[in-house]
Design a protein around this motif. Structure first.
Motif, PDB file in Angstrom:
ATOM      1  N   ALA B  41      11.006 104.718  36.483  1.00 23.95           N
ATOM      2  CA  ALA B  41       9.885 103.782  36.409  1.00 23.95           C
ATOM      3  C   ALA B  41      10.385 102.366  36.165  1.00 23.95           C
ATOM      4  O   ALA B  41       9.862 101.406  36.731  1.00 23.95           O
ATOM      5  CB  ALA B  41       8.925 104.209  35.312  1.00 23.95           C
ATOM      6  N   SER B  42      11.437 102.222  35.342  1.00 28.33           N
ATOM      7  CA  SER B  42      11.993 100.894  35.088  1.00 28.33           C
ATOM      8  C   SER B  42      12.504 100.275  36.376  1.00 28.33           C
ATOM      9  O   SER B  42      12.285  99.095  36.645  1.00 28.33           O
ATOM     10  CB  SER B  42      13.176 100.971  34.108  1.00 28.33           C
ATOM     11  N   ILE B  43      13.189 101.075  37.180  1.00 35.76           N
ATOM     12  CA  ILE B  43      13.772 100.545  38.407  1.00 35.76           C
ATOM     13  C   ILE B  43      12.678 100.153  39.400  1.00 35.76           C
ATOM     14  O   ILE B  43      12.695  99.058  39.971  1.00 35.76           O
ATOM     15  CB  ILE B  43      14.742 101.573  39.025  1.00 35.76           C
ATOM     16  N   VAL B  44      11.689 101.023  39.551  1.00 34.61           N
ATOM     17  CA  VAL B  44      10.597 100.719  40.484  1.00 34.61           C
ATOM     18  C   VAL B  44       9.896  99.429  40.081  1.00 34.61           C
ATOM     19  O   VAL B  44       9.642  98.544  40.905  1.00 34.61           O
ATOM     20  CB  VAL B  44       9.584 101.883  40.526  1.00 34.61           C
ATOM     21  N   MET B  45       9.624  99.304  38.794  1.00 35.36           N
ATOM     22  CA  MET B  45       8.941  98.101  38.308  1.00 35.36           C
ATOM     23  C   MET B  45       9.796  96.866  38.556  1.00 35.36           C
ATOM     24  O   MET B  45       9.295  95.816  38.960  1.00 35.36           O
ATOM     25  CB  MET B  45       8.653  98.263  36.812  1.00 35.36           C
ATOM     26  N   SER B  46      11.099  96.986  38.343  1.00 30.71           N
ATOM     27  CA  SER B  46      11.989  95.841  38.554  1.00 30.71           C
ATOM     28  C   SER B  46      11.955  95.380  39.999  1.00 30.71           C
ATOM     29  O   SER B  46      11.872  94.183  40.281  1.00 30.71           O
ATOM     30  CB  SER B  46      13.427  96.212  38.191  1.00 30.71           C
ATOM     31  N   VAL B  47      12.008  96.331  40.927  1.00 32.54           N
ATOM     32  CA  VAL B  47      11.994  95.968  42.344  1.00 32.54           C
ATOM     33  C   VAL B  47      10.670  95.300  42.703  1.00 32.54           C
ATOM     34  O   VAL B  47      10.630  94.280  43.399  1.00 32.54           O
ATOM     35  CB  VAL B  47      12.227  97.220  43.228  1.00 32.54           C
ATOM     36  N   ALA B  48       9.575  95.860  42.182  1.00 34.17           N
ATOM     37  CA  ALA B  48       8.259  95.291  42.482  1.00 34.17           C
ATOM     38  C   ALA B  48       8.165  93.861  41.968  1.00 34.17           C
ATOM     39  O   ALA B  48       7.666  92.966  42.660  1.00 34.17           O
ATOM     40  CB  ALA B  48       7.163  96.154  41.874  1.00 34.17           C
ATOM     41  N   VAL B  49       8.651  93.636  40.753  1.00 36.93           N
ATOM     42  CA  VAL B  49       8.591  92.283  40.185  1.00 36.93           C
ATOM     43  C   VAL B  49       9.499  91.338  40.963  1.00 36.93           C
ATOM     44  O   VAL B  49       9.140  90.186  41.228  1.00 36.93           O
ATOM     45  CB  VAL B  49       8.946  92.305  38.684  1.00 36.93           C
ATOM     46  N   LEU B  50      10.666  91.819  41.360  1.00 33.33           N
ATOM     47  CA  LEU B  50      11.589  90.999  42.155  1.00 33.33           C
ATOM     48  C   LEU B  50      10.881  90.464  43.384  1.00 33.33           C
ATOM     49  O   LEU B  50      10.920  89.281  43.704  1.00 33.33           O
ATOM     50  CB  LEU B  50      12.791  91.850  42.576  1.00 33.33           C
ATOM     51  N   PHE B  51      10.188  91.348  44.064  1.00 32.99           N
ATOM     52  CA  PHE B  51       9.503  90.974  45.293  1.00 32.99           C
ATOM     53  C   PHE B  51       8.389  89.958  45.018  1.00 32.99           C
ATOM     54  O   PHE B  51       8.334  88.896  45.631  1.00 32.99           O
ATOM     55  CB  PHE B  51       8.922  92.243  45.926  1.00 32.99           C
ATOM     56  N   VAL B  52       7.518  90.286  44.067  1.00 36.23           N
ATOM     57  CA  VAL B  52       6.359  89.430  43.823  1.00 36.23           C
ATOM     58  C   VAL B  52       6.779  88.082  43.246  1.00 36.23           C
ATOM     59  O   VAL B  52       6.259  87.039  43.638  1.00 36.23           O
ATOM     60  CB  VAL B  52       5.349  90.138  42.897  1.00 36.23           C
ATOM     61  N   LEU B  53       7.747  88.092  42.328  1.00 36.96           N
ATOM     62  CA  LEU B  53       8.135  86.831  41.702  1.00 36.96           C
ATOM     63  C   LEU B  53       8.882  85.933  42.692  1.00 36.96           C
ATOM     64  O   LEU B  53       8.648  84.730  42.751  1.00 36.96           O
ATOM     65  CB  LEU B  53       8.997  87.108  40.461  1.00 36.96           C
ATOM     66  N   GLY B  54       9.762  86.519  43.507  1.00 39.89           N
ATOM     67  CA  GLY B  54      10.478  85.728  44.498  1.00 39.89           C
ATOM     68  C   GLY B  54       9.525  85.055  45.459  1.00 39.89           C
ATOM     69  O   GLY B  54       9.564  83.840  45.675  1.00 39.89           O
ATOM     70  N   LEU B  55       8.607  85.843  46.000  1.00 45.87           N
ATOM     71  CA  LEU B  55       7.661  85.334  46.982  1.00 45.87           C
ATOM     72  C   LEU B  55       6.641  84.384  46.340  1.00 45.87           C
ATOM     73  O   LEU B  55       6.347  83.309  46.877  1.00 45.87           O
ATOM     74  CB  LEU B  55       6.941  86.523  47.624  1.00 45.87           C
TER      75      LEU B  55
END
Lengths: 248, 215
Positions: B41-55
């Motif tokens: 769950a930590s990894i999935v959340m990290s990837v999701a945040v990476l995407f949303v925050l970058g964009l």
């Protein structure tokens, strides 16, 4: 640059413009993808129902549904009959699996309404399965599931899912180690209905005793577990009058 | 670094340690507590945040000169919410299984204060490229902490990592359980996540004492 972005007129215009743009974009996207999403949901329902009766591609420790491409043919192969129970009346209906349990539960609040209860009859290698769909409340959002019973009303398999339980805790109701514990559990004590409870302080963590009406709860997910137990009790009870006619 | 100037590279490396969003900016604590009971769950959340925050940082940065300052927070909120909903809809239509895994995180992303925090503190004042790097840097910093917490909570709480029973089977009493080891169920609850964050902050400030605030 001239900073005129503080004026009230500009603020109002900007807000209006933004709402229009975002609203249009999302509405357009949602309506153009609607059919695809609905189709995905329909396939998922069929996969879930088949999963509960043991038609899946599970390997040791992993959880896998019947492949998306085959689900249509597998569904018609294994699900021999779909019925809708309305009070005393039982009718066959090949689209029973599309009945929206949420809407039914809401309509059933009116006393004059007889709730439609869909039930799926499966047959795998000569053995009959009766698959009961159900829906309840977890900690944050809805939880739902499918329970497959044999004609002695012993659980043969389950599938649970949720809309938004806590990742790593309540969300584990859809994990193999939790769902597999239900296999073989009884829901009736002689003739009295007991349901199955996700119990804390369970003295039977290996789940050897299949007639204690308990499975081991998930640590840190008390409310989800309680919601799940309540869902099992409440929804199985509605089907009980019909299910008892199967038991010989 | 050939691709990035020294200043730009700092935007990525700073949030990893000395300006970490969780341990130093104290942003995104809520999600760090809520979803770190498991490493996955930590990894999935990290990837999701990476995407949303970058964009999101890029979008906000492009709009920074036309956003009325009175309603900037609302505008930021709309941008995040729109991005997340678009991603969710597209995944539901084309990668349904993935969207099932992510669905729980959607609400958590929108309310994640790292995202609003970086929009407000960085993207509103800097160009799109820098904002993009800042977004990536901060979400990686967030990811590092999330993964550390998730690692320890899952290992000590459930005796597994990514679902694999690395310590043996607690019921069959194999592996370390044969010697009387027990899982610490308390690790699965939010208070222990907070204590884990506390320990990370302590270790980090001990290693680099410049980070200790004077009062």
């Amino acid at each position: 640059m001239a900073k005129n972005t503080d004026s009230n007129t500009y603020t109002v215009l900007f807000a209006t413009g933004m709402v229009l743009v975002v609203g249009t974009l999302l509405a357009f996207l949602a309506s153009s993808l609607k059919e695809k999403i609905a189709e995905n949901k329909r396939i998922e329902k069929q996969q879930n129902i088949l999963y509960a009766m043991g038609v899946n591609e599970n390997e040791e420790g992993s959880l896998a549904f019947v492949a998306k491409e085959n689900v249509e043919s597998e569904f018609s192969k294994y699900i021999t009959k779909q019925v809708v129970i309305e009070g005393e009346k039982v009718t066959e209906n090949n689209e029973a699996y599309l009945i929206d349990l949420k809407k039914e539960a809401a309509s059933a609040k009116v006393a004059s309404y007889t709730r439609k209860l869909p039930l799926f009859v499966g047959n795998k290698e000569g053995k009959e399965f009766y698959i009961v769909p159900m829906r309840g409340k977890g900690l944050w959002d809805a939880i739902w599931g499918y329970v497959a019973l044999d004609n002695q009303l012993v659980v043969q398999g389950v599938y649970f899912d949720h809309a938004g339980e806590t990742p790593g805790l309540g969300s584990n109701i859809k994990e193999r180690y939790f769902m597999d514990d239900f296999i073989g559990e009884h829901i009736l004590d002689g003739d009295t209905f007991k349901g199955i409870t996700a119990a804390k302080g369970n003295s039977d963590p290996k789940n050897v005793d299949k007639t204690d009406f308990e499975v081991d709860a998930i640590a840190g997910a008390t409310i989800t577990g309680d919601g799940l137990s309540a869902m099992l009790k409440k929804d199985l009870k509605m089907y009980l009058p019909y299910l008892k006619t199967l038991k010989k | 670094m050939g691709l990035l100037s020294k200043k730009d590279a700092k935007l990525i490396t700073d949030p990893l340690a000395d300006n970490n969003p969780i341990t130093l900016q104290v942003l995104g604590i809520c999600s760090a507590l809520a979803i770190t009971a498991e490493l996955k769950a930590s990894i999935v959340m990290s990837v999701a945040v990476l995407f949303v925050l970058g964009l999101g940082n890029v979008v906000i940065s492009l709009m920074r000169n036309i956003i009325p300052s009175k309603i900037r927070i609302i505008v930021q909120l709309i941008v995040v919410a729109t991005l997340v909903i678009i991603v969710d809809l597209v995944l539901k239509a084309f990668a349904y299984e993935l969207s099932k895994t992510l669905s729980v995180f959607v609400g958590l992303i929108i309310t994640n204060c790292i995202i609003m925090g970086r929009f407000e503190a960085f993207a509103l004042a800097n160009g799109p490229w820098k904002s993009f790097l800042d977004g990536i840097g901060n979400s990686l910093g967030y990811a590092v902490i999330l993964i550390i917490i998730g690692f320890f909570r899952e290992l000590l709480g459930s005796g597994t990592l990514l679902g694999f029973k690395v310590l043996g089977d607690p019921i069959e009493k194999t592996g370390v359980y044969a010697f009387g080891y027990e899982n610490n169920g308390f690790m699965l609850l939010a208070p222990m996540a907070l204590i884990t964050v506390g320990i990370i902050i302590w270790v980090q400030r001990y290693k680099n004492q410049d980070l200790i605030e004077e009062n």
